[in-house]
Design a protein around this motif. Structure first.
Motif, PDB file in Angstrom:
ATOM      1  N   ASN A  85      28.672  84.783   3.742  1.00  0.00           N
ATOM      2  CA  ASN A  85      27.504  83.930   3.855  1.00  0.00           C
ATOM      3  C   ASN A  85      27.852  82.557   3.318  1.00  0.00           C
ATOM      4  OD1 ASN A  85      25.859  86.022   4.809  1.00  0.00           O
ATOM      5  ND2 ASN A  85      25.507  86.744   2.739  1.00  0.00           N
ATOM      6  N   PRO A  86      27.289  81.515   3.906  1.00  0.00           N
ATOM      7  CA  PRO A  86      27.571  80.178   3.366  1.00  0.00           C
ATOM      8  C   PRO A  86      26.957  80.038   1.975  1.00  0.00           C
ATOM      9  CG  PRO A  86      25.859  80.077   5.048  1.00  0.00           C
ATOM     10  CD  PRO A  86      26.361  81.490   5.017  1.00  0.00           C
ATOM     11  N   PRO A  87      27.541  79.176   1.151  1.00  0.00           N
ATOM     12  CA  PRO A  87      26.967  78.967  -0.191  1.00  0.00           C
ATOM     13  C   PRO A  87      25.541  78.441  -0.099  1.00  0.00           C
ATOM     14  CG  PRO A  87      29.117  77.922   0.006  1.00  0.00           C
ATOM     15  CD  PRO A  87      28.729  78.396   1.374  1.00  0.00           C
ATOM     16  N   ARG A  88      24.759  78.751  -1.105  1.00  0.00           N
ATOM     17  CA  ARG A  88      23.403  78.211  -1.183  1.00  0.00           C
ATOM     18  C   ARG A  88      23.473  76.706  -1.318  1.00  0.00           C
ATOM     19  NH1 ARG A  88      19.640  81.422  -5.465  1.00  0.00           N
ATOM     20  NH2 ARG A  88      19.184  79.282  -6.023  1.00  0.00           N
ATOM     21  N   PHE A 124      31.078  82.640  -7.750  1.00  0.00           N
ATOM     22  CA  PHE A 124      31.795  83.541  -6.850  1.00  0.00           C
ATOM     23  C   PHE A 124      31.111  84.898  -6.811  1.00  0.00           C
ATOM     24  CE2 PHE A 124      34.848  80.522  -8.547  1.00  0.00           C
ATOM     25  CZ  PHE A 124      35.565  80.138  -7.428  1.00  0.00           C
ATOM     26  N   ASP A 125      31.100  85.514  -5.629  1.00  0.00           N
ATOM     27  CA  ASP A 125      30.569  86.864  -5.463  1.00  0.00           C
ATOM     28  C   ASP A 125      31.729  87.851  -5.613  1.00  0.00           C
ATOM     29  OD1 ASP A 125      29.549  89.309  -4.644  1.00  0.00           O
ATOM     30  OD2 ASP A 125      28.496  88.480  -2.917  1.00  0.00           O
ATOM     31  N   VAL A 126      31.739  88.592  -6.721  1.00  0.00           N
ATOM     32  CA  VAL A 126      32.803  89.567  -6.990  1.00  0.00           C
ATOM     33  C   VAL A 126      32.306  91.003  -6.775  1.00  0.00           C
ATOM     34  CG1 VAL A 126      34.002  88.006  -8.580  1.00  0.00           C
ATOM     35  CG2 VAL A 126      32.347  89.644  -9.491  1.00  0.00           C
ATOM     36  N   SER A 127      31.192  91.143  -6.069  1.00  0.00           N
ATOM     37  CA  SER A 127      30.545  92.449  -5.873  1.00  0.00           C
ATOM     38  C   SER A 127      31.480  93.498  -5.296  1.00  0.00           C
ATOM     39  CB  SER A 127      29.340  92.315  -4.939  1.00  0.00           C
ATOM     40  OG  SER A 127      28.425  91.394  -5.430  1.00  0.00           O
ATOM     41  N   ARG A 128      32.391  93.113  -4.452  1.00  0.00           N
ATOM     42  CA  ARG A 128      33.287  94.091  -3.811  1.00  0.00           C
ATOM     43  C   ARG A 128      34.322  94.648  -4.783  1.00  0.00           C
ATOM     44  NH1 ARG A 128      38.152  91.578  -2.256  1.00  0.00           N
ATOM     45  NH2 ARG A 128      38.041  89.321  -2.293  1.00  0.00           N
ATOM     46  N   ASN A 129      34.345  94.136  -5.993  1.00  0.00           N
ATOM     47  CA  ASN A 129      35.314  94.587  -6.982  1.00  0.00           C
ATOM     48  C   ASN A 129      34.592  95.177  -8.201  1.00  0.00           C
ATOM     49  OD1 ASN A 129      37.803  95.030  -8.073  1.00  0.00           O
ATOM     50  ND2 ASN A 129      38.499  92.918  -7.904  1.00  0.00           N
ATOM     51  N   TYR A 137      37.541  85.432  -3.491  1.00  0.00           N
ATOM     52  CA  TYR A 137      36.107  85.711  -3.482  1.00  0.00           C
ATOM     53  C   TYR A 137      35.317  84.615  -2.786  1.00  0.00           C
ATOM     54  CZ  TYR A 137      37.515  89.102  -6.998  1.00  0.00           C
ATOM     55  OH  TYR A 137      38.127  90.141  -7.660  1.00  0.00           O
ATOM     56  N   ASN A 138      34.221  85.034  -2.186  1.00  0.00           N
ATOM     57  CA  ASN A 138      33.319  84.138  -1.507  1.00  0.00           C
ATOM     58  C   ASN A 138      32.567  83.255  -2.512  1.00  0.00           C
ATOM     59  OD1 ASN A 138      31.830  83.090   0.680  1.00  0.00           O
ATOM     60  ND2 ASN A 138      30.212  84.609   0.387  1.00  0.00           N
ATOM     61  N   ILE A 139      32.513  81.970  -2.256  1.00  0.00           N
ATOM     62  CA  ILE A 139      31.713  81.060  -3.066  1.00  0.00           C
ATOM     63  C   ILE A 139      30.273  81.151  -2.575  1.00  0.00           C
ATOM     64  CG2 ILE A 139      31.254  78.645  -3.655  1.00  0.00           C
ATOM     65  CD1 ILE A 139      34.286  78.148  -3.331  1.00  0.00           C
ATOM     66  N   VAL A 140      29.350  81.425  -3.501  1.00  0.00           N
ATOM     67  CA  VAL A 140      27.949  81.574  -3.125  1.00  0.00           C
ATOM     68  C   VAL A 140      27.081  80.408  -3.566  1.00  0.00           C
ATOM     69  CG1 VAL A 140      28.017  84.080  -2.943  1.00  0.00           C
ATOM     70  CG2 VAL A 140      27.463  83.025  -5.131  1.00  0.00           C
ATOM     71  N   GLY A 141      27.603  79.547  -4.401  1.00  0.00           N
ATOM     72  CA  GLY A 141      26.800  78.410  -4.830  1.00  0.00           C
ATOM     73  C   GLY A 141      27.397  77.686  -6.019  1.00  0.00           C
ATOM     74  N   LYS A 142      26.583  76.785  -6.544  1.00  0.00           N
ATOM     75  CA  LYS A 142      26.958  75.986  -7.722  1.00  0.00           C
ATOM     76  C   LYS A 142      25.961  76.255  -8.831  1.00  0.00           C
ATOM     77  CE  LYS A 142      30.434  73.451  -6.325  1.00  0.00           C
ATOM     78  NZ  LYS A 142      31.719  73.491  -6.973  1.00  0.00           N
ATOM     79  N   LEU A 143      26.409  76.023 -10.041  1.00  0.00           N
ATOM     80  CA  LEU A 143      25.591  76.241 -11.235  1.00  0.00           C
ATOM     81  C   LEU A 143      25.189  74.884 -11.806  1.00  0.00           C
ATOM     82  CD1 LEU A 143      24.544  78.323 -13.323  1.00  0.00           C
ATOM     83  CD2 LEU A 143      26.715  78.044 -14.523  1.00  0.00           C
ATOM     84  N   VAL A 144      23.917  74.758 -12.161  1.00  0.00           N
ATOM     85  CA  VAL A 144      23.430  73.559 -12.871  1.00  0.00           C
ATOM     86  C   VAL A 144      22.856  73.995 -14.197  1.00  0.00           C
ATOM     87  CG1 VAL A 144      22.928  72.194 -10.811  1.00  0.00           C
ATOM     88  CG2 VAL A 144      21.162  73.653 -11.775  1.00  0.00           C
TER      89      VAL A 144
END
Length: 120
Positions: A15-18, A47-52, A112-119
């Motif tokens: 999925n594209p990052p938020r 990063f989405d590490v759910s698969r691990n 890992y897939n990048i899902v977004g940024k943190l603020v």
């Protein structure tokens, strides 16, 4: 001796990052328990590490990095959760620790897939 032919694996759908950034509070929910997804942030990139799950799931060796920005702990190669209570920032890191952090960031970005940024 017979040779087996294996079907190629289906490519992982990413999925594209938020477009809207995550807050620290929002990120804290992606721990594999409150939400089934498991996220780790490094240098503000999530990063989405759910698969691990066998490494990042509840009670596993790297679970202390989950649902937060793990930059300082990774840079210092620390598995001690008290590192998060020391108020350290990237500016407090040595040159060697910054290099270690860059190595971790490169590792994650390749896996890992990048899902977004943190603020915050």
């Amino acid at each position: 001796m017979s040779t087996r032919k294996f079907a190629p694996k289906e490519p992982v759908q990413l999925n594209p990052p938020r477009s809207d950034p995550f807050t620290t509070e929002q990120l804290s929910k992606f721990d594999g328990i409150q939400d089934p997804r498991i996220y780790v942030a490094i240098k503000g990139t999530i990063f989405d590490v759910s698969r691990n799950k066998e490494k990042y799931g509840k009670g596993q060796g790297y679970s202390l990095f989950v649902a937060r920005d793990a930059s300082i702990a990774l840079a210092k190669s620390s598995l001690d959760t008290s590192i998060y209570n020391q108020g350290l920032t990237l500016a407090d890191l040595s040159e060697k620790e910054l290099k270690t952090l860059e190595d971790w960031y490169s590792f994650f970005i390749q896996r890992y897939n990048i899902v977004g940024k943190l603020v915050d």
